[in-house]
Each structure stands twice: as C-alpha cells, then as structure tokens.
Design a protein around this motif. Structure first.
Motif, PDB file in Angstrom:
ATOM      1  N   ARG A   2       2.067  -7.592 -10.175  1.00  0.00           N
ATOM      2  CA  ARG A   2       1.707  -7.182  -8.917  1.00  0.00           C
ATOM      3  C   ARG A   2       0.221  -7.353  -8.627  1.00  0.00           C
ATOM      4  O   ARG A   2      -0.468  -6.695  -9.271  1.00  0.00           O
ATOM      5  CB  ARG A   2       2.071  -5.981  -8.375  1.00  0.00           C
ATOM      6  N   HIS A  17       3.034 -11.702  -8.267  1.00  0.00           N
ATOM      7  CA  HIS A  17       3.662 -11.111  -7.278  1.00  0.00           C
ATOM      8  C   HIS A  17       2.452 -10.545  -6.283  1.00  0.00           C
ATOM      9  O   HIS A  17       1.481 -10.155  -6.918  1.00  0.00           O
ATOM     10  CB  HIS A  17       4.615  -9.828  -7.550  1.00  0.00           C
ATOM     11  N   HIS A  40       1.980  -8.259  -2.246  1.00  0.00           N
ATOM     12  CA  HIS A  40       2.693  -7.924  -1.098  1.00  0.00           C
ATOM     13  C   HIS A  40       1.603  -7.437  -0.292  1.00  0.00           C
ATOM     14  O   HIS A  40       0.682  -6.391  -0.733  1.00  0.00           O
ATOM     15  CB  HIS A  40       3.545  -6.679  -1.318  1.00  0.00           C
ATOM     16  N   SER A  44       2.901  -4.230   5.857  1.00  0.00           N
ATOM     17  CA  SER A  44       4.099  -4.310   6.570  1.00  0.00           C
ATOM     18  C   SER A  44       4.022  -4.239   7.913  1.00  0.00           C
ATOM     19  O   SER A  44       2.958  -4.281   8.398  1.00  0.00           O
ATOM     20  CB  SER A  44       4.863  -2.868   6.050  1.00  0.00           C
ATOM     21  N   GLY A  51       6.292 -11.325  -1.762  1.00  0.00           N
ATOM     22  CA  GLY A  51       6.897 -10.057  -1.145  1.00  0.00           C
ATOM     23  C   GLY A  51       7.334 -10.069   0.376  1.00  0.00           C
ATOM     24  O   GLY A  51       8.315 -10.973   0.797  1.00  0.00           O
TER      25      GLY A  51
END
Length: 432
Positions: A156, A206, A208, A211, A247
């Motif tokens: 990550r 990975h 992310h 949101s 993500g």
C-alpha cells in the motif's frame, strides 16, 4: 427527490423500496430497520465488472470493500456477481470463509494485522496480502516460511495526493497511518527488501486516495504516479510488478444536489491514463484491481424509524426523535455526514417542515441530521433515511445497551431477513 432508482412512491403515497411499501415493511419487521435492494447492488456490481472488460480487456478484477457492509448474505451476492472481496480483519475474512467465498478472490488489507490474523489468512489461502509497512512485511515473511507458503503481496503506497482539497499536492498525504511513503524512500526500501525475501512474492502495488470523491482528476493523477513508481522499481530493483490496485473512493449521492460522475467515466479516464503512462515507460498494462464499497451498497439501502416525541422549541428548532440514532448510524455524530429523509407515509407530499432528527441515546450529540426538510410529522409516523447501505450497520454499536436493528434484503419484491434483530439476551450473551 430520491437518491436511488430503487425508491419510488406508490398509489397510496407511501415510499417504496424495491417495489415494497416501507410502511408494510416497518409493520412486518419492526423498527429501526435496515432495508436493502438486491437488484441495485447487483446492477452496481455489473457496471464495475463490465467496465473492466470494456477498458482493460477483462484483465482485472473488482473487489468489494466489505468494510462498507459485511454479512454472510452480501458475501454470497458478491460471489454470484463475479466480484472479489477486500477484507480488513480476521472477522471479515471469517465471514467470507463461513459461506465458502473463494479465498483466491480475497485481498487482505489492514495497517496492523495481528500474527493470528495473518496465520488465519495464510491457512485460508487468501489470494493477496496488501502489506502496509515494513514490520508487517517481515512478520508475513516469517509466518509464511513457517507454513511453507509464499503469498502474493502488494504494497500500500501513499501517492501523495490530497483528493479532499483537490490541490493534488504530491506530498500532502504523507501524514497518514496507512501505507508506505514515496517521498521518504520508505516505499522503495520496502521493494528492495521484498524482492530478496523468500517467503513472499511481490506482485504489485496498491493505493487508495480517499473516499466520497466526485472528481476524476485525483484518480488519474494517482494512476500516473503509481505506474511510474512501478516502472522505477523495475528499473532500479528488477521488481516484476504485474498488478495495480487503484482502490476505491468513488462518490455517491447522499442528498439532492450532489452529482457524482458516472462510474464508467471514471473507469474510461483512468484506463487511458494507465495505458498512456505504461506506453511511455515501456511497460505492459498491469492487471487492474478496484475496491469500491460505498458506491455499490450505499444507495441500495435505507433505514426505517418510528417517530416518538416531536419537540418544538419556539425560535430555536424542532426535534423529531426516532427509535434509533447514533447506535445504528454514527456517521453524523462522527463527521456531520449528510443524509436526506422523508416521512414514509407522506412521500408524495412536499417537505414543508425543517427539523432536527434526534436519536434515543443518552447523548446530546445523538443526531442523524440537523435542519433538514421533511413532510409534516407526528408521533407514530415512519421516517425513512436514504443511502444508509454503507457504513451504518458496519459501524453500528450497542451504546446504551440498545440492540442493533435487523437487516432485510429485497429481491423481486420479496423481503427476507439477512441479519436478525438483536435481543436483550444477545446483549448479555458474553457477560460473565
């Protein structure tokens, strides 16, 4: 007015979900009640799966972020929809395994996996570990060797993109508990170590970036940063990185006026960035993974409450108290999350009252929404709150020893209980 196509108003003026009258659902199953529409969930899954086929020639997989809403039935639905699962704890992994979800389609995340969780995941044969830090890398290598395993690993990475302020500051996200930083050389050091370890197989990266993101540009920039990093690690350390997990974080509509970009537009734009950057770095397009959660289940769910007291404080506000609250939906108390609501039996009427929806917990911050417009309301009415399919049940608690609600799933206008309502006996089950 409504934030999901599964919601409508019938001839009686009542709110419906999946073709079912919400007043009838409340009478049959009680309140508070989570209600979800299976057709909406499977349709959202289909959009993502088809986009992998369209924009990546089917070289990829969509992993449902189960932290958004996890139970046995949602795992079954995801398997039937051809999805993978993103799990972040031993409990989420156990839930998936309890219904026979294919372990090779599971990614195991988390910034502080315990040795017990890692051993359990190794024994289950999960497809990929997303490693968060150098301590975890060393621990996973040791535990895998002890079990004569060699799991696939993605790191990550913090790509340095502040998607919430939209400034796209490349170093702005270094202060995060998740992932390995690019700026400090930490991520490169992890690659250097991993390629020499006998107990892990480093296959990809990975990221992310956040949101509830409504813009495409942050995702495009993240893809560019990640592909370039992968190419750099190939050139400097001989790392054979063939997988890229981008993500989730795709925004959804919680209230009228929010306009999320259609998911296929995200997919098309990001795929073009990935392919262009790969071509520039003489690199084959990697196997692409995505991890949507909220955008699959949030709009498919509502919560039904029964109104108790309506307390008008002249010149101040009107409190509408319901039989749930922060125990079943803590998101407003935590970060003032926006929600729309409707008096379910008067859904055809215009909202003419401005109220604060209050829960029943002994806590002044137990609110679901403030200064929101709803129809005229009185004690005994059923109130529906929209877009509660994500991060409501999964974040629910027993604060004040209030049992958690049941969850009902609707398929072809037929409701079924997928999570039973907790009883008082459930509350004391583990007490000694």
């Amino acid at each position: 007015m409504f934030v999901s196509d599964c919601l409508n108003v019938n001839l009686r003026g009542h709110l419906t979900i999946g073709g079912c009258d919400t007043l009838e659902l409340a009478e049959q199953f009680g309140t508070p009640l989570y209600v979800m529409d299976e057709a909406t969930i499977t349709q959202n899954c289909r959009k993502y799966v088809e986009s992998i086929g369209t924009y990546y020639n089917s070289r990829g997989r969509v992993y449902y972020a189960s932290k958004a809403f996890c139970c046995k039935e949602i795992c079954r639905i995801m398997e039937n929809a051809g999805m993978g699962l993103d799990v972040v704890s031993g409990g989420e992994l156990y839930t998936a395994m309890s219904v026979g979800f294919p372990a090779d389609r599971i990614c195991f995340h988390g910034n502080n996996k315990t040795p017990g969780e890692i051993n359990y995941a190794l024994d289950c044969g999960v497809g990929r570990f997303v490693v968060d830090n150098l301590t975890e890398l060393a621990l996973l290598n040791t535990l895998a060797l002890a079990r004569n395993k060699k799991p696939s690993v993605l790191f990550r990475i913090k790509p340095g993109i502040d998607a919430h302020t939209h400034n796209f500051i490349r170093t702005g996200q270094i202060d995060s508990k998740f992932g390995l930083a690019l700026e400090t050389g930490e991520a490169e050091e992890a690659v250097r170590q991993a390629v020499a370890l006998p107990g892990v197989s480093l296959t990809g990266m990975h990221c992310h970036i956040g949101s509830q993101i409504f813009d495409i540009a942050p995702f495009e920039l993240a893809a560019e940063v990640m592909v370039n990093f992968m190419a750099d690690m190939r050139d400097r350390h001989g790392a054979d990185l063939t997988e890229l997990n981008l993500g989730g974080g795709f925004g959804i509509q919680y209230v009228p006026g929010q306009n999320p970009v259609p998911y296929d537009r995200y997919m098309q734009a990001v795929s073009e960035t990935v392919k262009k950057t790969c071509e520039a770095r003489d690199m084959e397009t990697p196997f692409i993974m995505l991890e949507p959660g909220r955008s699959i289940v949030a709009s498919a769910g509502i919560t039904l409450y029964t109104v108790g007291a309506v307390k008008d404080i002249p010149g101040v506000r009107t409190y509408v108290s319901v039989d749930g609250g922060m125990g079943d939906n803590p998101r407003y108390a935590l970060y003032q999350a926006e929600y729309a609501a409707v008096v379910a039996g008067k859904a055809a009427e215009k909202p003419t009252e401005t109220v604060t929806i209050a829960g029943k917990c002994c806590e002044s911050g137990d609110l679901i929404q403030e200064h929101t417009a709803i129809q005229p309301v009185q004690a005994g009415d059923i109130l529906a709150v929209f877009a509660t399919g994500a991060y409501n049940y999964s974040m629910a608690s027993n604060y004040n020893r209030i049992p958690r609600p049941a969850t009902v799933m609707i398929r072809d206008r037929q409701p079924r209980v997928i999570i039973r309502r907790e009883s008082f006996e459930d509350l004391v089950r583990n007490d000694v």
